[in-house]
Motif scaffolding. Structure first.
Motif, mmCIF file in Angstrom:
data_model
loop_
_atom_site.group_PDB
_atom_site.id
_atom_site.type_symbol
_atom_site.label_atom_id
_atom_site.label_comp_id
_atom_site.label_asym_id
_atom_site.label_seq_id
_atom_site.Cartn_x
_atom_site.Cartn_y
_atom_site.Cartn_z
ATOM 1 N N GLU A 58 7.269 1.244 -9.279
ATOM 2 C CA GLU A 58 5.899 1.487 -9.808
ATOM 3 C C GLU A 58 5.426 3.165 -9.466
ATOM 4 O OE1 GLU A 58 2.943 -1.357 -8.911
ATOM 5 O OE2 GLU A 58 3.524 -2.187 -10.900
ATOM 6 N N LYS A 59 5.657 3.391 -8.255
ATOM 7 C CA LYS A 59 5.224 4.968 -7.832
ATOM 8 C C LYS A 59 5.981 5.122 -6.507
ATOM 9 C CE LYS A 59 1.217 3.883 -5.105
ATOM 10 N NZ LYS A 59 -0.390 3.831 -4.913
ATOM 11 N N ILE A 60 6.002 6.606 -6.362
ATOM 12 C CA ILE A 60 6.430 6.970 -4.990
ATOM 13 C C ILE A 60 5.464 7.790 -4.279
ATOM 14 C CG2 ILE A 60 8.270 8.410 -3.847
ATOM 15 C CD1 ILE A 60 10.288 7.977 -6.345
ATOM 16 N N ALA A 61 5.093 7.547 -3.013
ATOM 17 C CA ALA A 61 4.253 8.198 -2.403
ATOM 18 C C ALA A 61 4.800 9.047 -1.505
ATOM 19 C CB ALA A 61 3.243 7.171 -1.438
ATOM 20 N N GLY A 77 9.902 9.737 0.975
ATOM 21 C CA GLY A 77 8.646 8.926 0.535
ATOM 22 C C GLY A 77 8.692 7.355 0.449
ATOM 23 N N VAL A 78 7.708 6.784 0.106
ATOM 24 C CA VAL A 78 7.696 5.320 0.065
ATOM 25 C C VAL A 78 7.486 4.868 -1.397
ATOM 26 C CG1 VAL A 78 6.298 3.244 0.772
ATOM 27 C CG2 VAL A 78 6.334 5.105 2.127
ATOM 28 N N LEU A 79 8.616 4.102 -1.723
ATOM 29 C CA LEU A 79 8.425 3.493 -3.060
ATOM 30 C C LEU A 79 7.922 2.189 -3.170
ATOM 31 C CD1 LEU A 79 10.034 3.558 -6.037
ATOM 32 C CD2 LEU A 79 11.791 2.713 -4.910
ATOM 33 N N THR A 80 6.990 2.044 -3.925
ATOM 34 C CA THR A 80 6.361 0.701 -4.275
ATOM 35 C C THR A 80 6.959 0.170 -5.465
ATOM 36 O OG1 THR A 80 4.162 1.610 -3.686
ATOM 37 C CG2 THR A 80 4.200 -0.372 -5.003
ATOM 38 N N ILE A 81 7.653 -1.087 -5.396
ATOM 39 C CA ILE A 81 8.180 -1.904 -6.469
ATOM 40 C C ILE A 81 7.418 -3.015 -6.646
ATOM 41 C CG2 ILE A 81 10.219 -3.172 -6.915
ATOM 42 C CD1 ILE A 81 11.742 -1.064 -5.003
ATOM 43 N N ALA A 82 7.333 -3.465 -8.024
ATOM 44 C CA ALA A 82 6.814 -4.446 -8.456
ATOM 45 C C ALA A 82 7.618 -5.502 -8.465
ATOM 46 C CB ALA A 82 5.941 -4.463 -9.801
ATOM 47 N N CYS A 83 7.436 -6.938 -8.094
ATOM 48 C CA CYS A 83 8.725 -7.797 -8.163
ATOM 49 C C CYS A 83 7.918 -9.396 -8.409
ATOM 50 C CB CYS A 83 9.483 -7.924 -6.921
ATOM 51 S SG CYS A 83 10.717 -8.999 -6.888
ATOM 52 N N ASP A 84 8.574 -9.926 -9.363
ATOM 53 C CA ASP A 84 8.194 -11.275 -9.762
ATOM 54 C C ASP A 84 8.209 -12.244 -8.582
ATOM 55 O OD1 ASP A 84 7.555 -10.851 -12.328
ATOM 56 O OD2 ASP A 84 9.429 -11.471 -13.103
ATOM 57 N N GLY A 85 7.133 -13.029 -8.439
ATOM 58 C CA GLY A 85 7.007 -13.979 -7.546
ATOM 59 C C GLY A 85 7.887 -14.166 -6.126
ATOM 60 N N ALA A 86 8.578 -15.433 -6.176
ATOM 61 C CA ALA A 86 9.436 -15.650 -4.908
ATOM 62 C C ALA A 86 10.662 -14.692 -4.876
ATOM 63 C CB ALA A 86 9.868 -17.105 -4.960
ATOM 64 N N ARG A 87 10.892 -13.801 -5.854
ATOM 65 C CA ARG A 87 12.138 -12.966 -5.671
ATOM 66 C C ARG A 87 11.803 -11.871 -4.853
ATOM 67 N NH1 ARG A 87 15.122 -13.338 -10.965
ATOM 68 N NH2 ARG A 87 16.483 -12.003 -10.062
ATOM 69 N N ALA A 88 10.433 -11.696 -4.709
ATOM 70 C CA ALA A 88 10.182 -10.643 -3.673
ATOM 71 C C ALA A 88 10.647 -10.733 -2.453
ATOM 72 C CB ALA A 88 8.775 -10.375 -3.601
#
Length: 173
Positions: A58-61, A77-88
């Motif tokens: 999603e984004k890199i801070a 940096g810090v990478l934000t990743i969107a992930c589905d439900g329990a797979r996170a």
């Protein structure tokens, strides 16, 4: 004087759509999310089959420059990743390997930490299924083209590309 090759000179005014789109999208993504289209386009290969269908970057801070105690140089940096439900949960356990793969993609230690956000990954992010294996003459032709390639990763990448290009269901334009 007409002995010059016409194919050697680029055609003026002719651009690939991807070049134009990336030229427009990359600066916007970089400014708003710190991500480029190369990372988005290679995400499936970076995370592998186990997380390609359920995650997206999603984004890199990036840390601010000139913070107290900073002597200069690059800070990851810090990478934000969107992930589905329990797979996170499973993705969080694979963070170390994922950071190494992402940094290998960039070619320098760009990411030091991953932040996982649990949310549905849109269906638009999912890609079409892999092309079927080639058969007959097409398979032999691709095998002949790949003869002599010893690097396994390069061979696999060229095989994927060749399969997509030589696939019989590819539309002619």
């Amino acid at each position: 004087m007409n002995s010059q090759k016409k194919s050697a000179a680029p055609r003026k005014g002719v651009f690939q759509i991807s070049e134009v789109a990336n030229g427009i999208v990359d600066p916007v993504l970089a400014r708003r999310a710190g991500i480029n289209t190369a990372l988005l386009g290679s995400w499936d290969e970076i995370v592998g089959d186990s997380f390609a269908d359920c995650s997206r970057p999603e984004k890199i801070a990036w840390p601010r420059r000139g913070e107290p105690g900073e002597e200069g140089g690059h800070r990851p940096g810090v990478l934000t990743i969107a992930c589905d439900g329990a797979r996170a949960l499973f993705l969080s356990h694979a963070q170390g390997e994922l950071i190494a793969r992402i940094n290998g993609f960039f070619g320098y230690p760009a990411i030091g930490q991953i932040r996982i956000v649990q949310k549905p990954v849109s269906q638009a992010a999912l890609h079409r299924p892999k092309p079927r294996k080639l058969e007959g003459e097409r398979a032999r032709r691709l095998a002949d083209m790949m003869e002599g390639i010893t690097d396994e990763k390069l061979r696999a990448a060229i095989e994927r590309l060749g399969t997509a290009v030589l696939s019989p269901n590819r539309r002619s334009r």
